[in-house]
Scaffold this motif. Structure first.
Motif, PDB file in Angstrom:
ATOM      1  N   TYR A  65       0.821  -1.223   0.000  1.00 27.71           N
ATOM      2  CA  TYR A  65       0.000   0.000   0.000  1.00 27.71           C
ATOM      3  C   TYR A  65       0.853   1.271   0.000  1.00 27.71           C
ATOM      4  CZ  TYR A  65      -3.213   3.595   1.730  1.00 27.71           C
ATOM      5  OH  TYR A  65      -3.928   4.747   1.893  1.00 27.71           O
ATOM      6  N   PHE A  66       1.756   1.388   0.973  1.00 25.96           N
ATOM      7  CA  PHE A  66       2.576   2.605   1.049  1.00 25.96           C
ATOM      8  C   PHE A  66       3.455   2.762  -0.192  1.00 25.96           C
ATOM      9  CE2 PHE A  66       6.634   4.624   2.094  1.00 25.96           C
ATOM     10  CZ  PHE A  66       6.195   5.881   2.492  1.00 25.96           C
ATOM     11  N   THR A  67       4.086   1.676  -0.626  1.00 28.55           N
ATOM     12  CA  THR A  67       4.972   1.761  -1.791  1.00 28.55           C
ATOM     13  C   THR A  67       4.205   2.136  -3.046  1.00 28.55           C
ATOM     14  OG1 THR A  67       6.449   0.107  -0.829  1.00 28.55           O
ATOM     15  CG2 THR A  67       6.645   0.491  -3.187  1.00 28.55           C
ATOM     16  N   THR A  68       3.010   1.568  -3.228  1.00 30.94           N
ATOM     17  CA  THR A  68       2.183   1.908  -4.384  1.00 30.94           C
ATOM     18  C   THR A  68       1.837   3.393  -4.378  1.00 30.94           C
ATOM     19  OG1 THR A  68       1.212  -0.293  -4.563  1.00 30.94           O
ATOM     20  CG2 THR A  68      -0.048   1.521  -5.495  1.00 30.94           C
ATOM     21  N   THR A  69       1.396   3.882  -3.227  1.00 36.52           N
ATOM     22  CA  THR A  69       1.035   5.304  -3.118  1.00 36.52           C
ATOM     23  C   THR A  69       2.230   6.203  -3.409  1.00 36.52           C
ATOM     24  OG1 THR A  69      -0.623   4.775  -1.429  1.00 36.52           O
ATOM     25  CG2 THR A  69       0.090   7.063  -1.587  1.00 36.52           C
ATOM     26  N   PHE A 167      -4.351   2.895   6.612  1.00 34.88           N
ATOM     27  CA  PHE A 167      -3.451   2.008   7.348  1.00 34.88           C
ATOM     28  C   PHE A 167      -3.914   1.835   8.791  1.00 34.88           C
ATOM     29  CE2 PHE A 167       0.641   1.089   9.565  1.00 34.88           C
ATOM     30  CZ  PHE A 167       0.876  -0.129   8.954  1.00 34.88           C
ATOM     31  N   PHE A 168      -4.311   2.926   9.438  1.00 37.30           N
ATOM     32  CA  PHE A 168      -4.815   2.826  10.805  1.00 37.30           C
ATOM     33  C   PHE A 168      -6.156   2.100  10.846  1.00 37.30           C
ATOM     34  CE2 PHE A 168      -1.972   6.527  12.006  1.00 37.30           C
ATOM     35  CZ  PHE A 168      -1.154   5.741  12.816  1.00 37.30           C
ATOM     36  N   GLY A 169      -6.937   2.237   9.780  1.00 33.00           N
ATOM     37  CA  GLY A 169      -8.181   1.476   9.698  1.00 33.00           C
ATOM     38  C   GLY A 169      -7.919  -0.017   9.643  1.00 33.00           C
ATOM     39  N   LEU A 186     -14.071  -3.195   9.431  1.00 36.25           N
ATOM     40  CA  LEU A 186     -12.913  -2.418   9.020  1.00 36.25           C
ATOM     41  C   LEU A 186     -12.060  -3.249   8.052  1.00 36.25           C
ATOM     42  CD1 LEU A 186     -12.003  -0.933  12.507  1.00 36.25           C
ATOM     43  CD2 LEU A 186     -13.056   0.275  10.586  1.00 36.25           C
ATOM     44  N   PRO A 187     -11.253  -2.577   7.201  1.00 32.57           N
ATOM     45  CA  PRO A 187     -10.498  -3.340   6.193  1.00 32.57           C
ATOM     46  C   PRO A 187      -9.594  -4.412   6.770  1.00 32.57           C
ATOM     47  CG  PRO A 187      -9.750  -1.049   6.339  1.00 32.57           C
ATOM     48  CD  PRO A 187     -11.035  -1.132   7.082  1.00 32.57           C
ATOM     49  N   GLY A 188      -8.890  -4.101   7.862  1.00 35.44           N
ATOM     50  CA  GLY A 188      -8.030  -5.104   8.475  1.00 35.44           C
ATOM     51  C   GLY A 188      -8.806  -6.190   9.182  1.00 35.44           C
ATOM     52  N   GLY A 189     -10.048  -5.883   9.591  1.00 40.10           N
ATOM     53  CA  GLY A 189     -10.861  -6.880  10.274  1.00 40.10           C
ATOM     54  C   GLY A 189     -11.226  -8.040   9.377  1.00 40.10           C
ATOM     55  N   GLY A 190     -11.497  -7.750   8.121  1.00 43.72           N
ATOM     56  CA  GLY A 190     -11.788  -8.824   7.182  1.00 43.72           C
ATOM     57  C   GLY A 190     -10.597  -9.741   6.987  1.00 43.72           C
ATOM     58  N   LEU A 191      -9.424  -9.141   6.882  1.00 48.85           N
ATOM     59  CA  LEU A 191      -8.197  -9.919   6.732  1.00 48.85           C
ATOM     60  C   LEU A 191      -7.968 -10.802   7.954  1.00 48.85           C
ATOM     61  CD1 LEU A 191      -4.875  -8.668   5.272  1.00 48.85           C
ATOM     62  CD2 LEU A 191      -4.849  -9.768   7.499  1.00 48.85           C
ATOM     63  N   ALA A 192      -8.118 -10.216   9.157  1.00 51.11           N
ATOM     64  CA  ALA A 192      -7.914 -10.973  10.390  1.00 51.11           C
ATOM     65  C   ALA A 192      -8.944 -12.090  10.536  1.00 51.11           C
ATOM     66  CB  ALA A 192      -7.977 -10.037  11.590  1.00 51.11           C
ATOM     67  N   GLY A 193     -10.182 -11.811  10.113  1.00 50.59           N
ATOM     68  CA  GLY A 193     -11.216 -12.835  10.201  1.00 50.59           C
ATOM     69  C   GLY A 193     -10.913 -14.038   9.323  1.00 50.59           C
ATOM     70  N   LEU A 194     -10.387 -13.793   8.139  1.00 53.37           N
ATOM     71  CA  LEU A 194     -10.020 -14.895   7.242  1.00 53.37           C
ATOM     72  C   LEU A 194      -8.860 -15.705   7.816  1.00 53.37           C
ATOM     73  CD1 LEU A 194     -10.293 -13.100   3.775  1.00 53.37           C
ATOM     74  CD2 LEU A 194     -11.798 -14.884   4.664  1.00 53.37           C
TER      75      LEU A 194
END
Length: 232
Positions: A65-69, A167-169, A186-194
């Protein structure tokens, strides 16, 4: 061949930028390894699901994410994107070539962290598919998020500020998800749930999957609206 040539050139440019190189190469590995330090020797799948979620988050957040931006903002402001677009390469080929190094570096880091975690006692996933989905959807989310954020970023240095909300989200999703199912929104919540479902065999699989897809769609719409090829 055009995509490969662009990717090779972008990798060289990326490594020349000290701030981006440190954020993309050192921070994710450092935090990913540090996350394993406080685990007891008999840590089970639930504890390791949190560690693996943090490792994924750090690599995807920083390296992808950061590198792309930062890369797209820098290439736009020095008119490199405009020059590329005046050639024969399609828009899709240009973006693929510029973004490929971040994805490849991220995958290499995750392989390294997986080896380290296995050496330190991480159990095998109960189901590999959700982790594969977390990885693929996480990469897609961070790529479209980076494209969108770059449209609101004037330089690679400013990317350190403009990437903070998403990122904080993502961090909040992982942390809140430990205490409340609402974290999956939240975006990270979906990742953590998987990841949790992959490691333990239980957890919010469908809500996590829906959350990730929803965020990808939203960020794709923002990327289409915000991304610019030319400097103002």
């Amino acid at each position: 061949m055009m995509v490969l040539a662009l990717a090779q050139a972008e990798l060289k440019l990326l490594l020349r930028n000290t701030a981006v190189a440190i954020s993309a190469l050192l921070l994710p590995i450092g935090v990913g390894v540090f996350a394993t330090f406080n685990l007891p020797d008999d840590a089970g799948p639930s504890a390791w699901s949190m560690v693996i979620s943090i490792q994924l988050l750090m690599v995807l957040g920083f390296t992808v994410y950061f590198t792309t931006t930062a890369a797209l903002a820098a290439r736009r402001e020095d008119h490199y994107l405009k020059r590329l677009r005046s050639g024969e390469a399609s828009d899709a080929a240009i973006l693929a070539g510029l973004l490929a190094p971040a994805v490849v570096l991220g995958l290499a880091q995750l392989v390294l962290l997986a080896v380290i975690s296995a050496y330190l006692g991480a159990p095998m996933p109960a189901n590999v598919l959700p982790i594969a989905l977390a990885l693929l959807l996480g990469i897609a989310l961070c790529l479209v998020g980076g494209i969108a954020t770059s449209g609101r970023t004037a330089s690679s240095e400013q990317a350190q500020v403009t990437t903070m909300p998403l990122f904080f989200g993502m961090i909040g999703g992982v942390v809140i998800g430990v205490f409340s199912p609402a974290g999956v929104l939240l975006p990270g919540g979906g990742l953590a749930g998987l990841v949790q479902h992959a490691m333990t065999g239980s957890g919010p699989l469908l809500p996590a999957l829906g959350s990730m897809i929803g965020w990808i769609v939203l960020l794709s719409l923002l990327a289409k609206a915000w991304f610019r090829w030319e400097a103002r």
